[in-house]
Design an enzyme around this catalytic site. Structure first.
Site, PDB file in Angstrom:
ATOM      1  CE  LYS A   1      -2.231  -2.053  -0.818  1.00 47.76           C
ATOM      2  NZ  LYS A   1      -2.184  -0.888  -1.711  1.00 47.76           N
TER       3      LYS A   1
ATOM      4  NE  ARG B   1      -9.385  -0.862  -1.308  1.00 42.65           N
ATOM      5  CZ  ARG B   1      -8.783  -2.031  -1.502  1.00 42.65           C
ATOM      6  NH1 ARG B   1      -7.580  -2.259  -0.989  1.00 42.65           N
ATOM      7  NH2 ARG B   1      -9.385  -2.985  -2.193  1.00 42.65           N
TER       8      ARG B   1
END
Length: 286
Positions: free
Chosen positions: A221, A255
């Site tokens: 991210k 995840r």
């Protein structure tokens, strides 16, 4: 205990959720699993490497071309049915904020609805309750789906995360979702700048203390990229470091894009914490 589909997971059992994007423009793989064959190969590989959950998404999180609910369903529903047929024991999650899509994928065999946009469509929780599916309750800071944060501020980011996610979780249970099938997610990058995401990670034990199982979506991210000043394809080390910290603080579901590497990190942390014996223990015993 966490119950998802036909699977149950003990409190200290780390669980990997593998990302399979059914989009032509995903930020990480740029559409590598948009077509059925590579997407199914990705599922097989992820399961082989230790993923218990497959998270299927039909719309990328960031801004881009409009994707209608009908198109999102076209990208995901048939694929969910095929994954269910080929991998009957895997937990199938679908990353969607729309109740219409949630209903269609549950009909096709999905076990979990991953609502990354913080309950922007309240009817999605009602769908989860009606179909006996699980639900991920995420903090997105009130952001509209597929928007990026701009000068967002919180007096106390973790206080806001807790208020929103616990509130969504309690609402879901009140609607009829099984309490053991509800997870909360701090929503790294969603409605947050990099400093907010770092603080949410540092204080993750406060989420764990609520008693709800915590899911973290850290993989490659922007907050990792900004912290280390690395482009998307060079964020694995930072992601794994953040994974290790999150595991130590008690997160349960991860995840991820890179399943095998994540599995090793989680196993190592679990062994240090005393929840998992070493795979081999010969040193000093011969």
């Amino acid at each position: 205990m966490l119950r998802l589909g036909q699977r149950t997971f003990e409190a200290h059992e780390p669980v990997i959720m593998a990302i399979v994007n059914r989009t032509p423009d995903s930020f990480y793989d740029r559409g590598a699993t948009f077509r059925d064959e590579p997407a199914l190969a990705r599922v097989a590989q992820a399961v082989e490497e230790g993923a218990a959950i497959i998270d299927i998404g039909g719309v990328k999180a960031g801004p881009g071309e409009e994707v209608t609910a009908e198109e999102e369903a076209r990208r995901t529903v048939g694929f969910v049915a095929e994954v269910r047929r080929r991998f009957p024991d895997v937990v199938i999650s679908v990353d969607t904020w729309r109740h219409e899509v949630g209903e269609a994928v549950c009909e096709a065999g999905a076990d979990l609805l991953n609502d990354a946009w913080g309950g922007v469509d309240p009817a999605l929780a009602e769908v989860a309750a009606r179909y006996g599916a699980g639900l991920v309750c995420t903090h997105a800071g009130g952001a509209e789906p597929r928007t990026r944060p701009h000068r967002v501020e919180y007096p106390d980011v973790m206080a806001d995360v807790l208020a929103v996610t616990v509130g969504l979780a309690e609402r879901a249970v009140a609607l009829g979702v099984d309490r053991e099938s509800v997870l909360i997610d701090p929503g790294h990058d969603f409605g947050k700048n990099t400093r907010h995401s770092l603080e949410a990670t540092r204080r993750l034990d406060e989420m764990v203390a609520t008693g709800w199982p915590v899911l973290v979506s850290l993989s490659n991210k922007d907050f990792v990229g900004e912290t280390l000043d690395r482009p998307v394809k060079e964020r694995l080390i930072g992601t794994l470091a953040t994974t290790a910290v999150s595991a130590w603080l008690g997160a349960q579901v991860y995840r991820v894009h890179e399943v095998a590497q994540t599995r090793q990190v989680l196993d190592m942390v679990a062994s240090i914490a005393g929840h998992r014996p070493p795979a081999v223990a010969r040193r000093g015993l011969a």
